[in-house]
Each structure stands twice: as C-alpha cells, then as structure tokens.
Scaffold this motif. Sequence first.
Motif, short mmCIF file in Angstrom:
data_model
loop_
_atom_site.label_atom_id
_atom_site.label_comp_id
_atom_site.label_asym_id
_atom_site.label_seq_id
_atom_site.Cartn_x
_atom_site.Cartn_y
_atom_site.Cartn_z
N GLY A 1 0.79 -1.23 0.00
CA GLY A 1 0.00 0.00 0.00
C GLY A 1 0.82 1.28 0.00
N LYS A 2 2.14 1.13 0.01
CA LYS A 2 3.00 2.32 0.06
C LYS A 2 3.17 2.95 -1.34
CE LYS A 2 3.27 1.93 4.38
NZ LYS A 2 4.15 1.03 5.08
N GLU A 3 3.82 4.12 -1.36
CA GLU A 3 4.00 4.87 -2.62
C GLU A 3 2.64 5.12 -3.29
OE1 GLU A 3 7.04 6.14 -3.86
OE2 GLU A 3 7.78 5.52 -1.89
N ASN A 4 1.75 5.68 -2.50
CA ASN A 4 0.39 6.00 -2.98
C ASN A 4 -0.34 4.75 -3.50
OD1 ASN A 4 -1.60 8.03 -3.36
ND2 ASN A 4 -1.24 7.98 -5.57
N GLY A 5 -0.02 3.61 -2.89
CA GLY A 5 -0.70 2.37 -3.26
C GLY A 5 -0.09 1.65 -4.43
N ARG A 6 1.01 2.18 -4.97
CA ARG A 6 1.62 1.53 -6.14
C ARG A 6 2.31 0.21 -5.78
NH1 ARG A 6 5.71 3.35 -8.01
NH2 ARG A 6 6.20 5.18 -6.76
N LEU A 7 2.75 0.08 -4.54
CA LEU A 7 3.43 -1.15 -4.14
C LEU A 7 2.44 -2.06 -3.43
CD1 LEU A 7 6.80 0.27 -2.73
CD2 LEU A 7 6.16 -0.23 -5.10
N ARG A 8 2.50 -3.34 -3.78
CA ARG A 8 1.64 -4.33 -3.14
C ARG A 8 2.45 -5.57 -2.80
NH1 ARG A 8 -3.74 -3.66 -3.54
NH2 ARG A 8 -4.21 -5.89 -3.62
N PHE A 9 1.85 -6.40 -1.98
CA PHE A 9 2.50 -7.65 -1.58
C PHE A 9 1.48 -8.77 -1.70
CE2 PHE A 9 3.26 -11.04 1.41
CZ PHE A 9 4.60 -11.31 1.22
N GLU A 10 1.94 -9.96 -2.11
CA GLU A 10 1.07 -11.13 -2.04
C GLU A 10 1.91 -12.39 -1.88
OE1 GLU A 10 -1.37 -11.60 -5.50
OE2 GLU A 10 0.33 -11.76 -6.87
N ASN A 11 1.21 -13.48 -1.61
CA ASN A 11 1.86 -14.78 -1.47
C ASN A 11 2.24 -15.30 -2.84
OD1 ASN A 11 2.43 -17.53 -0.87
ND2 ASN A 11 0.25 -18.04 -0.90
N GLY A 12 3.43 -15.94 -2.95
CA GLY A 12 3.85 -16.43 -4.25
C GLY A 12 4.44 -17.83 -4.21
N ALA A 13 3.78 -18.76 -3.53
CA ALA A 13 4.26 -20.15 -3.45
C ALA A 13 4.75 -20.59 -4.83
CB ALA A 13 3.12 -21.05 -2.99
N VAL A 14 6.01 -21.02 -4.90
CA VAL A 14 6.63 -21.05 -6.23
C VAL A 14 6.05 -22.10 -7.15
CG1 VAL A 14 8.65 -22.47 -5.59
CG2 VAL A 14 8.83 -20.81 -7.43
N ILE A 15 5.74 -23.29 -6.59
CA ILE A 15 5.36 -24.38 -7.48
C ILE A 15 4.80 -25.53 -6.63
CG2 ILE A 15 7.52 -25.75 -7.49
CD1 ILE A 15 7.39 -25.14 -10.61
N PRO A 16 3.73 -26.20 -7.06
CA PRO A 16 3.12 -27.22 -6.18
C PRO A 16 4.11 -28.28 -5.69
CG PRO A 16 1.63 -26.73 -7.97
CD PRO A 16 2.91 -25.99 -8.26
N TRP A 17 4.93 -28.80 -6.59
CA TRP A 17 5.81 -29.90 -6.15
C TRP A 17 6.94 -29.41 -5.24
CZ3 TRP A 17 10.76 -29.16 -7.89
CH2 TRP A 17 10.95 -28.44 -9.08
N GLY A 18 7.09 -28.11 -5.07
CA GLY A 18 8.12 -27.57 -4.18
C GLY A 18 7.58 -27.09 -2.85
#
Length: 460
Positions: A188-205
């Motif tokens: 939400g920083k930089e006037n909302g331009r930056l965001r974060f989310e979960n990025g589990a790389v790959i099912p088998w990993g």
Amino acid sequence: MTENTILIEKGWIITVDDAKTVHREGYVFISGDSIEAVGAGAPPDDLRQRAGTTIDATRMTVMPGMINAHNHLFQSFLRGLCIDKPLLEWVAGVIWPLAPHFKGEEAYWAAMIGLIENLYSGSTATIDNQYIHPDHAIDDGIYRAARDTGMRLNLAYGWGDIKYFPPLHQPTEEVIDESTRLYETYHGKENGRLRFENGAVIPWGCTEEGMLRVFELARKWGVGSHLHIAETKEEVDINIRDRGTRHIEWLDKLGILGPDVQLVHSVWVDDHELELMAQSKSVVVHCPLSNMTMGTAPARVTEMHRMGIDVALASDGSASNNAQDMFEEMRGALMLARTTSLDAMALMPADVLWMACRGGAKAFGQPELLGALAPGRKADVVLVDMWRPESVPLHDPVPALVFQRGGRMVDTVIVDGRILVRDKQLTFIDEQEVLREAQKACASLFKRAGLTYEPLPLKM
Ligand SMILES: [Zn+2]
C-alpha cells in the motif's frame, strides 16, 4: 496546492472499458493520480482551462497501461543463457547456479532494467514472483527499483520448502516472518503503487502444511496468491506420483482456489481442472512467448476464454523469454490460440487487449482501479505513436496495436498521474547510468558465482 492535471487530446482513444468503447478522436483528463474524464471529440472548455499539462495525441492511440502479470525481475541478468534445455534442466542449469549468490544491490539493478524495459513497451504494472531470498535485501532492492522507476509492483513472495533447490528452501516460519515484514513495510506504500502477495513457487516444491498456513495468512491480509501451475507434463506427473492428484485438483482439495488466486501457465490442465478453474473464478496468467521458448506446449486459452475464465498475460522472467514486451505477448497469445485451435477467429485482437489490461488488473488484485481508461480509474495511460511505417495507413487501431509491434512505438507512459516516459525517453531516470550499473552488478555477480561473463566495454 496546485492541482496536478494532464489533458490528453486529439488521440484515438481505446478505453478497454466494460463496453470496449473506442473514440475515433477524443480526450482523457487526468487529475492527480486518477482519470477524471474520458470522451469523444474536443474536451470541454473547463477541462482545457484546468489542464496543467496538455499532450497533443494527434496520430497516436491512447490506451490503458498494461499489466505484465508474471515476472521474475532478477532474471534480467540471465537473458539469452541456457536456451537449449527443457524446463527443469533449464532451471537447474541457469537459475540455481546464480540464485544463491544474488545480493540486494544486484537485484535492484536487475529490476531497474527489467522495469524500464516494461515501461518502454507500455506496461505500467507487473507482478514479480520473487523466489530467491539468500539475502533478504533482494526483496527490498526490487521494491526500491519499483519506487525509483515509478511503476506499480505486486511482489509475490516466492517460496518452496521441499524438493526445490535446497539452498532456496525456506521453513514456513521464515516465509511467514519475511512475508509479514514485507507486507508491513511495503504493502500500500508509494500511494498504493506497491503491493504484496503470497507467491508459493510451485506445487511440487511446497508442502501441504506450508501451503495452508501461508494461504491462510494471505487471505487474512486480503492479498492474493500467485503460483506456477502445470507448466510441464513432468511437473504434473510428479504431483500425481506423490499426491495422487493433478495440480489444480490438489489446490481444490486444499480449498485454495478462488478469485484471489493467480494460476500461472496452467498448460497441462484437463477438462475437470478447467471446470474447477471456472467455478472458483481463479485467474489464469498466460505466458505465450515463455511457453513457446521453453517448448512446454500451448495453454488451452481458447477454451478458457469461451468458458469465461479470466486470463491475464505476461512475459514471465527474462531468462525464459528474453524480452519484456506485452505487445508481443498479445500477438503471441492470439497467434498461438489460432494455431492450436486451427481457427482464425479463436481469439481476436480485442480479446488479447482485454487480457493484457482487464485480465491483468484482476490478477494484480485491483480489478476496479486498473486496466481501463474510465473515470475513477488510476491514471495509468500509454500513448502509442501510429505515425510509423508499421502502422500507416491506419485502418483500425486495435489490430494495429496487436499485430504491428506496438511495443516499438510507445511514445508516452503515465503511471499514477506521473509522466514517466515522454517522446520515447525516460523523464527522470538516467538510462545510461542504469545500463552501466546493471552491467557492473551483473559482472560482479557472475564472478562471485564462478561463472564466465564478458561485459561489453563500459562507456564511463
Ligand atoms: Zn515464472
């Protein structure tokens, strides 16, 4: 305080709004970080009087900024390497030897050139599936590059805890601690331009336990989740062997599918999995050029499109694509769909434009704010110069953008109401300095990793 206003007039306006409105000649009025008005013909006098900056878009198309919905920005240092291997050998041959050696500063310069390449080709936002964390400063470096370039970034924190490359494994506690730090520092920083989310790389990993805990956290925060799915048949076979289910079936069993989930690639999915994707309203991120580069088979995008599944487009990381150009992805998606379905109407230019803008906005987690030129949406606007040998005489701008290499013709890029590119040049970044520093950073990375790198002569 002076009002920050920009009037774009006399352009061919491609809104990508709900009605897919196109104005043969029209205007866009930006106030602050948002679009205030869009219309046909000449702008009303009051808007003209309020305009702090006026851009004459004669001979240009005006379109929404595109969202490059799956990226690995660190890979800007790995273009053109190991281009002769199937995917899993390629990962082992090019990503794994370098990933443990990256430092935050190197990730920053890699991200800078990657983000600039995106800006120059009309992308105003990207989702970076950032899965290398030998140095926690890498994530900070990527966010810093987004801040410095002015682009929108959703950093999907990539992680794996089994079978993936052991030096990159992270226990769930560390994933949660680092995710919490990054979410609290940047989301939400930089006037909302930056965001974060979960990025589990790959099912088998990823273990089931880790998946459930991290996905639960993402949903508690109201952020999305983003993961590679069924990119190769071999990966699906691993899941069937170890878990007895295909990839999408496994996510369904875990209760993870939903509109907040981005399923990247989704190449090897069967009919039942397509149904699960449609029912759950999950978003598919299609990377046609990366899939073609790696020879992984075409995704079933024509069927997805007909079933109403939201599809976004992306370049994927530069190592498996070698370029970051969403115009190429639109063209690639259209051509791949037509070729594989033996149907010259499988996808139309307006369909892939919709995917690049509206599909991308949904993947980015802001379907109401991005991806269209409409009042109330964020002022992410791209002007494309159509007065070029590729596009004159111009009959219809939408197919022209898709078929005629629009990425070479981008003239102006506005993100969040700020003009970042004008007359095909960055407005406030010294491009030469970025190129020099990126080359130096890449050389020191390769040296530390014990790999050969012969830089071009530096012009200092
Ligand atoms: Zn990827």
